[in-house]
Design a protein around this motif. Structure first.
Motif, short mmCIF file in Angstrom:
data_model
loop_
_atom_site.label_atom_id
_atom_site.label_comp_id
_atom_site.label_asym_id
_atom_site.label_seq_id
_atom_site.Cartn_x
_atom_site.Cartn_y
_atom_site.Cartn_z
N THR A 231 38.61 -24.73 13.25
CA THR A 231 39.31 -23.67 13.99
C THR A 231 40.25 -22.90 13.09
O THR A 231 40.27 -21.66 13.10
N ALA A 232 41.05 -23.62 12.31
CA ALA A 232 41.97 -22.95 11.38
C ALA A 232 41.20 -22.19 10.31
O ALA A 232 41.61 -21.09 9.92
N PHE A 233 40.09 -22.77 9.86
CA PHE A 233 39.28 -22.10 8.84
C PHE A 233 38.76 -20.76 9.36
O PHE A 233 38.87 -19.73 8.68
N GLN A 234 38.21 -20.74 10.56
CA GLN A 234 37.67 -19.51 11.12
C GLN A 234 38.77 -18.49 11.39
O GLN A 234 38.55 -17.28 11.24
N ALA A 235 39.96 -18.94 11.78
CA ALA A 235 41.07 -18.02 11.99
C ALA A 235 41.47 -17.35 10.67
O ALA A 235 41.73 -16.13 10.63
N ASN A 236 41.47 -18.10 9.59
CA ASN A 236 41.80 -17.54 8.28
C ASN A 236 40.72 -16.56 7.81
O ASN A 236 41.01 -15.49 7.27
N VAL A 237 39.47 -16.95 8.02
CA VAL A 237 38.37 -16.06 7.63
C VAL A 237 38.42 -14.76 8.41
O VAL A 237 38.19 -13.67 7.86
N GLU A 238 38.73 -14.84 9.71
CA GLU A 238 38.82 -13.62 10.53
C GLU A 238 39.93 -12.71 10.03
O GLU A 238 39.78 -11.48 10.00
N TRP A 239 41.06 -13.30 9.63
CA TRP A 239 42.16 -12.47 9.09
C TRP A 239 41.71 -11.77 7.82
O TRP A 239 41.96 -10.57 7.64
N TRP A 240 41.02 -12.48 6.94
CA TRP A 240 40.55 -11.87 5.70
C TRP A 240 39.44 -10.83 5.96
O TRP A 240 39.33 -9.85 5.23
N ARG A 241 38.63 -11.08 6.99
CA ARG A 241 37.61 -10.07 7.32
C ARG A 241 38.26 -8.72 7.65
O ARG A 241 37.85 -7.67 7.15
N LYS A 242 39.31 -8.74 8.48
CA LYS A 242 40.01 -7.52 8.83
C LYS A 242 40.68 -6.90 7.59
O LYS A 242 40.69 -5.67 7.44
N ALA A 243 41.23 -7.75 6.73
CA ALA A 243 41.88 -7.24 5.52
C ALA A 243 40.88 -6.57 4.60
O ALA A 243 41.14 -5.48 4.06
N LEU A 244 39.73 -7.19 4.41
CA LEU A 244 38.70 -6.61 3.54
C LEU A 244 38.13 -5.32 4.15
O LEU A 244 37.82 -4.37 3.43
N GLU A 245 37.97 -5.30 5.46
CA GLU A 245 37.50 -4.08 6.12
C GLU A 245 38.49 -2.93 5.91
O GLU A 245 38.09 -1.79 5.64
N SER A 246 39.77 -3.23 6.03
CA SER A 246 40.79 -2.19 5.79
C SER A 246 40.76 -1.71 4.35
O SER A 246 40.93 -0.52 4.08
N LEU A 247 40.51 -2.63 3.43
CA LEU A 247 40.44 -2.27 2.02
C LEU A 247 39.27 -1.32 1.76
O LEU A 247 39.41 -0.30 1.07
N VAL A 248 38.12 -1.66 2.33
CA VAL A 248 36.94 -0.80 2.14
C VAL A 248 37.13 0.54 2.86
O VAL A 248 36.74 1.60 2.34
N ASP A 249 37.71 0.51 4.05
CA ASP A 249 37.96 1.75 4.79
C ASP A 249 38.84 2.72 4.01
O ASP A 249 38.67 3.94 4.10
N SER A 250 39.78 2.18 3.26
CA SER A 250 40.70 3.04 2.51
C SER A 250 40.03 3.74 1.34
O SER A 250 40.50 4.76 0.86
N GLY A 251 38.90 3.18 0.86
CA GLY A 251 38.19 3.79 -0.26
C GLY A 251 38.90 3.67 -1.59
O GLY A 251 38.61 4.43 -2.51
N VAL A 252 39.81 2.72 -1.71
CA VAL A 252 40.59 2.61 -2.95
C VAL A 252 39.82 1.90 -4.05
O VAL A 252 40.15 2.02 -5.22
N GLN A 253 38.77 1.12 -3.69
CA GLN A 253 38.00 0.45 -4.72
C GLN A 253 37.18 1.45 -5.51
O GLN A 253 36.53 2.33 -4.94
N GLN A 254 37.18 1.32 -6.80
CA GLN A 254 36.43 2.23 -7.66
C GLN A 254 35.04 1.67 -7.92
O GLN A 254 34.81 0.46 -7.92
N THR A 255 34.10 2.57 -8.13
CA THR A 255 32.72 2.16 -8.36
C THR A 255 32.36 2.13 -9.83
O THR A 255 31.22 1.87 -10.18
N GLY A 256 33.30 2.41 -10.70
CA GLY A 256 33.01 2.44 -12.12
C GLY A 256 32.69 3.82 -12.63
O GLY A 256 32.54 4.04 -13.83
#
Length: 445
Positions: free
Chosen positions: A28-53
């Protein structure tokens, strides 16, 4: 990102720790942590700040999972996320993330259940046994026969991953925008560059063009999963999802229409450019006159006149091209109308050719219906007659008529007798012209 600012320091420290072992000890705790990171990674990708090289803007659909990601997520006094590999692998196992290479190379839909032996094993093997097999490395997040040494590599989770939910939203936005502007065959055809520019607002209204990787992902998804377009080298064609397989092609007519569409677009840009230059020469001539440089002002006006002549020629060419395009679209629309007529005619003939609608069958059916109605009336009459006999009812019409006349006569005689009786009753009321005397009795004093 808001998700970081709204999380306490103690919670962040727990999220940045290596919680991968909680998958077995505390799911249960593992899935809660994964869900938090899923939202964080989605926000990161949505922002477009990652460079493609390439130095361009980052993709809005692809997560770059590598050492650069860990550096990007590093927090002061907290460090780097130590369980990122476990998070990525869990998201991959649930098809939230899909490898970019697999996404682009797959011949089947990403919604397909997957490899048949793995599906059978997932169904047959119970979760306790599955957990035991995970511990010894026989199965894993990616499927059957995952080796222990392979699963322990720190860089196994590195790679480029597509966020499936992001792709779905982008595809919906593209289709919505396409439906709002479709008026003819030319509106369904794009070059790759034209597609990137036409749908640049899918992620951000301020964008001039879609990211190249995002464009390839969206096109592949719309072609394979939604089946609403055909892609052929540099040509994109939107089609109906119900279009037969043999018609899912880009014809020479489509290419001709697209070339004409591109020519019109280029000609329009030329005309707009000429207008801008004419305005510049007008402003320069005005400035020269203000400074009393008459000869320079005349030179600018002469150049403006030449541009005006060129603009008029381009406008004539543009009008001709647009008229040609209108004729093509009209003809294409007529073809669709004729196809609809042909389909409707064939359908109507197929219906009319049914044996039930043949003249002989119709006559037989109508005769049988008339006979059935006659039989029904006869049966109804029998039931009525037998019912009257059963209750002793005589249905002689003359007797009924005589009985009715007797009832009417009795009612009239009764009314005459009543009127006679009323006329013989003496009036107890005084005459109208006689005064009425009222005697008032007063109480004694």
């Amino acid at each position: 990102m808001d998700i970081f600012s709204n999380t306490s320091r103690a919670r962040l420290q727990a999220l940045y720790s290596d919680f991968s072992r909680q998958k077995q000890s505390n799911p249960t705790a593992f899935q809660a942590n994964v869900e938090w990171w899923r939202k964080a990674l989605e926000s990161l990708v949505d922002s477009g700040v990652q460079q493609t090289g390439t130095g361009s803007i980052g993709s809005r659909l692809v997560l770059q999972a590598n050492r650069a990601l860990l550096d990007c997520l590093r927090l002061e006094k907290v460090g780097k996320p130590l369980a990122m590999g476990a998070v990525i692998n869990d998201l991959r196992s649930r098809k939230i993330l899909i490898s970019l290479h697999k996404f682009m190379a797959s011949k089947t839909s990403i919604y397909d259940a997957g490899w048949l032996p793995y599906r059978i094993a997932s169904f047959v093997v119970g979760r306790p046994l599955w957990w035991a097999l995970e511990q010894v490395g026989i199965v894993g997040d990616e499927g059957v026969l995952t080796s222990i040494s392979h699963s322990q590599k720190e860089t196994d989770w590195w790679g480029e991953y597509v966020f499936v939910e992001h792709v779905e939203r982008a595809a919906d936005a593209v289709l919505s925008l396409q439906e709002s502007k479709t008026t003819g065959p030319a509106d369904a055809l794009y070059t790759l560059d034209g597609f990137r520019k036409s749908f640049a607002s899918v992620f951000d209204a301020s964008n001039d063009s879609l990211h190249e990787v995002d464009t390839r992902i969206i096109l592949k998804y719309l072609e394979r999963e939604r089946r609403v377009l055909v892609l052929d080298t540099e040509v994109v064609k939107f089609i109906d999802s119900t279009t037969p397989h043999d018609e899912r092609i880009i014809t020479t007519v489509d290419r001709g229409i697209l070339e004409l569409k591109s020519a019109i677009s280029n000609m329009q840009r030329q005309v707009d450019g000429i207008h801008r230059k004419m305005d510049e020469y007008t402003n320069k001539a005005t400035t020269a006159l203000q400074q009393k440089w008459k000869s320079l002002a005349l030179s600018y006006l002469k150049s403006r006149k030449q541009l005006e002549d060129l603009r008029n020629k381009r406008l004539v060419s543009l009008s001709t091209l647009e008229s040609t395009m209108l004729s093509i679209e009209t003809a294409a629309g007529d073809i669709q109308i004729m196809k609809t007529y042909e389909t409707s005619t064939a359908t109507l003939r197929a219906v009319l050719s049914h044996p039930s609608l043949q003249r002989e069958n119709i006559d037989k059916t109508m005769d049988a219906l008339a006979e059935a109605n006659q039989d029904a009336r006869e049966i109804d009459n029998v039931f009525r007659t037998d019912g009257d006999v059963a209750v002793g009812v005589d249905n002689d019409d003359d007797d009924i008529e005589e009985e009715l006349q007797a009832l009417v006569k009795g009612i009239e005689d009764e009314r005459s007798a009543q009127r006679l009786q009323n006329s013989q009753v003496p009036s107890i009321l005084p005459a109208v012209d006689e005064p009425v005397k009222v005697k008032v009795l007063l109480p004694p004093n």
